[in-house]
Design a protein around this motif. Structure first.
Motif, short mmCIF file in Angstrom:
data_model
loop_
_atom_site.label_atom_id
_atom_site.label_comp_id
_atom_site.label_asym_id
_atom_site.label_seq_id
_atom_site.Cartn_x
_atom_site.Cartn_y
_atom_site.Cartn_z
N THR A 17 26.20 -13.82 40.73
CA THR A 17 25.35 -14.20 39.60
C THR A 17 25.96 -13.86 38.24
O THR A 17 25.35 -14.14 37.21
CB THR A 17 23.98 -13.51 39.71
OG1 THR A 17 24.18 -12.11 39.85
CG2 THR A 17 23.18 -14.04 40.89
N GLY A 18 27.12 -13.25 38.23
CA GLY A 18 27.75 -12.91 36.96
C GLY A 18 27.23 -11.63 36.34
O GLY A 18 27.51 -11.34 35.17
N GLU A 63 28.70 -10.63 31.58
CA GLU A 63 27.97 -11.09 30.40
C GLU A 63 26.50 -11.39 30.73
O GLU A 63 25.62 -11.20 29.89
CB GLU A 63 28.64 -12.34 29.82
CG GLU A 63 30.00 -12.10 29.19
CD GLU A 63 30.59 -13.37 28.61
OE1 GLU A 63 29.86 -14.40 28.59
OE2 GLU A 63 31.75 -13.34 28.17
N ASP A 64 26.26 -11.87 31.94
CA ASP A 64 24.89 -12.28 32.28
C ASP A 64 23.95 -11.10 32.49
O ASP A 64 22.72 -11.29 32.53
CB ASP A 64 24.90 -13.17 33.54
CG ASP A 64 25.45 -14.56 33.24
OD1 ASP A 64 25.67 -14.86 32.06
OD2 ASP A 64 25.65 -15.33 34.20
N LEU A 115 21.47 -10.77 29.80
CA LEU A 115 20.44 -11.81 29.76
C LEU A 115 19.15 -11.33 30.43
O LEU A 115 18.06 -11.79 30.08
CB LEU A 115 20.92 -13.08 30.47
CG LEU A 115 22.11 -13.82 29.83
CD1 LEU A 115 22.48 -15.03 30.66
CD2 LEU A 115 21.77 -14.24 28.40
N GLY A 119 17.71 -11.81 27.18
CA GLY A 119 17.71 -13.26 27.16
C GLY A 119 16.31 -13.85 27.18
O GLY A 119 15.31 -13.14 27.28
N ASP A 135 16.82 -18.06 30.47
CA ASP A 135 18.08 -17.38 30.83
C ASP A 135 17.91 -16.58 32.13
O ASP A 135 18.75 -16.63 33.02
CB ASP A 135 18.52 -16.42 29.71
CG ASP A 135 18.96 -17.16 28.45
OD1 ASP A 135 19.43 -18.30 28.57
OD2 ASP A 135 18.82 -16.58 27.36
N VAL A 191 19.77 -17.10 35.96
CA VAL A 191 20.43 -16.10 36.81
C VAL A 191 19.79 -16.08 38.19
O VAL A 191 20.47 -16.02 39.22
CB VAL A 191 20.36 -14.70 36.15
CG1 VAL A 191 20.97 -13.65 37.07
CG2 VAL A 191 21.08 -14.70 34.80
#
Length: 475
Positions: free
Chosen positions: A83-84, A100-101, A104, A108, A112, A116
């Motif tokens: 999922t980052g 980076e996520d 969020l 976010g 956002d 995810v």
């Protein structure tokens, strides 16, 4: 899964509420916790998984214990990577950093967060389509040969099977004939993708296939519940006392819950609709048309079930004054194309939700050949005074238009059959006059009346009238 035109609109919860559900789903919550736990000293193997010696610490971080703790921690880590939420910074050194996520999930927008979660859902769905590999792992550990063909596993077919089941669960959830938010018995869901719709009494072979499908789904829904897609009551373990035997389908409705019950959650409904949209289906949601014009509303709700059309129309009306809304609806209802009668029916239904402030708009169309009939009906129902009686031609035109709309909305339904019988009974010489009505649908409506009327003599009169109408229209 049936074609896209049959998908009723989904009634989705607000995105902020769905995002909260996503954050509390165990799969995403665990992945986020591990992503925040990871630091520069965290090491991964060549596949991006946590190295074995770090699994106990990861399991402890998640509050897991027992024989499966390491496996669950490993799975949570893989979801974090997929999922980052975690990023592998150096594949050779096996080092990681927060992705980076991850930000969020706290900073976010709801959209956002849901993005995810959808990625996590896809990872879990992919896992759910993979068979139990415990036997393979044991064979590999013992240095034995692994025969992949012995698995009898077709990845594409397995994925299609699960997609078909989830598609049917979606339809049952959004469809007015289905259980809505009530749980669905697992045997019924399995049968929906195994038993042909035209089959009467299922054969023993088909029942065995349903039983096998139930067991596959039992495993799959156990995996899908922690990601927040479904609420699942598993198959009663007592029914599987003999590991070599699969339970037969229940014969008593009282014990059906022991064979598994599944319900799509509001978050799951959102997720499956997103997947359907990605797959190219038209999967509407109530509220999609609220900011569109009246033409989009009437055309868009034409195939909707009644309750969904009502809900969509209420949202559309909420953003407009009654008078402006009525004028816009009436203008959009005009037309001689095949979809026009159903548009006018939806217009009539929409106008029934508008108050007396709309009266001037209805009076403006009293002399309109297409709208004058429904305008008189509305004005009469709202207690308006001085409503002029309709000319006979308008009465017959409205009759044809109404039956044409019902045909388009419901086909040969019992309600339409009753309407046809009532029309023929109320108007003596009905068929001698109605074939002359200059409505594009006159021949089609009269043919339908000949098909639907139970009295053979009346049905024959209708077919004769249909022939005359078709000859008059030059077709």
């Amino acid at each position: 899964m049936s074609d896209s035109s049959t998908l009723p609109p989904a009634r989705l919860r607000p995105e902020a509420e769905l995002a909260r559900d996503a954050l509390s789903a165990p799969v995403l919550a665990r992945a986020a916790r591990l992503a925040r736990w990871a630091d520069a000293g965290t090491r991964v193997d060549a596949g991006g998984g946590l190295v074995e010696e770090q699994l106990p610490a990861a399991a402890e971080q998640l509050g897991l214990s027992g024989d499966d703790a390491a496996a669950h921690a490993s799975e949570a880590w893989r979801i974090a990577v997929d999922t980052g939420l975690v990023e592998i910074t150096d594949e050779e050194a096996g080092t990681v950093a927060a992705g980076e996520d991850l930000a969020l999930l706290t900073g976010g927008s709801p959209q956002d967060v849901l993005g995810v979660w959808l990625t996590a859902l896809e990872a879990v769905l992919a896992d759910a389509s993979v068979p139990d590999l415990d036997g393979l792992v044991d064979a590999m550990a013992e240095g034995g040969e692994v025969d992949l063909s012995s698995l009898d596993w077709d990845p594409e077919a397995e994925s299609d099977f699960l997609d078909g089941v989830l598609g049917n669960l979606y339809l049952l959830t959004v469809g007015e004939e289905g259980p809505g938010e009530a749980p669905v018995p697992l045997p019924a869901l399995a049968a929906s993708v195994i038993v042909p719709s035209d089959m009467g009494e299922p054969s023993n072979e088909v029942l065995e296939q349903v039983s096998d499908a139930m067991m596959r789904l039992d495993d799959q829904f156990r995996l899908l519940e922690p990601v927040g897609l479904v609420e699942y009551q598993p198959v009663d373990e007592a029914l599987m006392a003999d590991a070599d035997e699969e339970p037969a389908a229940p014969v008593d409705e009282a014990d059906v819950t022991r064979y598994g019950m599944v319900r799509l959650t509001p978050l799951g409904l959102y997720g499956l609709r997103a997947r359907l949209l990605d797959a190219g289906f038209e999967a509407p949601a109530v509220g999609d048309l609220s900011d569109k014009g009246a033409d989009a509303l009437l055309d868009g709700t034409a195939p909707f079930p009644p309750a969904a059309a009502h809900a969509e129309t209420e949202l559309w009306l909420a953003g407009r004054s009654p008078l402006d809304a009525a004028r816009e609806l009436l203008a959009a209802a005009r037309g001689t194309d095949p979809g026009a009668p159903l548009r006018r029916l939806r217009c009539q239904q929409a106008l029934s939700l508008v108050g007396a402030e709309a009266e001037p708009a209805l009076r403006e169309v009293l002399d309109d050949a297409e709208l004058g009939g429904l305008a008189r009906v509305w004005l009469t129902e709202h207690g308006a005074r001085d409503v002029p009686p309709p000319p006979q031609e308008m009465v017959f035109w409205l009759t044809i238009d109404t039956v044409a709309a019902q045909l388009a909305a419901e086909g040969n339904s019992e309600e339409l059959r009753a309407l046809v019988e009532g029309l023929a009974r109320q108007h003596s010489g009905f068929f001698d006059t109605v074939w002359r009505v200059e409505h594009p649908a006159t021949p089609e409506v009269l043919e339908a009346m000949g098909r639907l009327h139970p009295d053979k003599k009346v049905a024959k009169e209708a077919r004769k009238a249909a022939f005359k109408a078709r000859s008059q229209q030059g077709g």
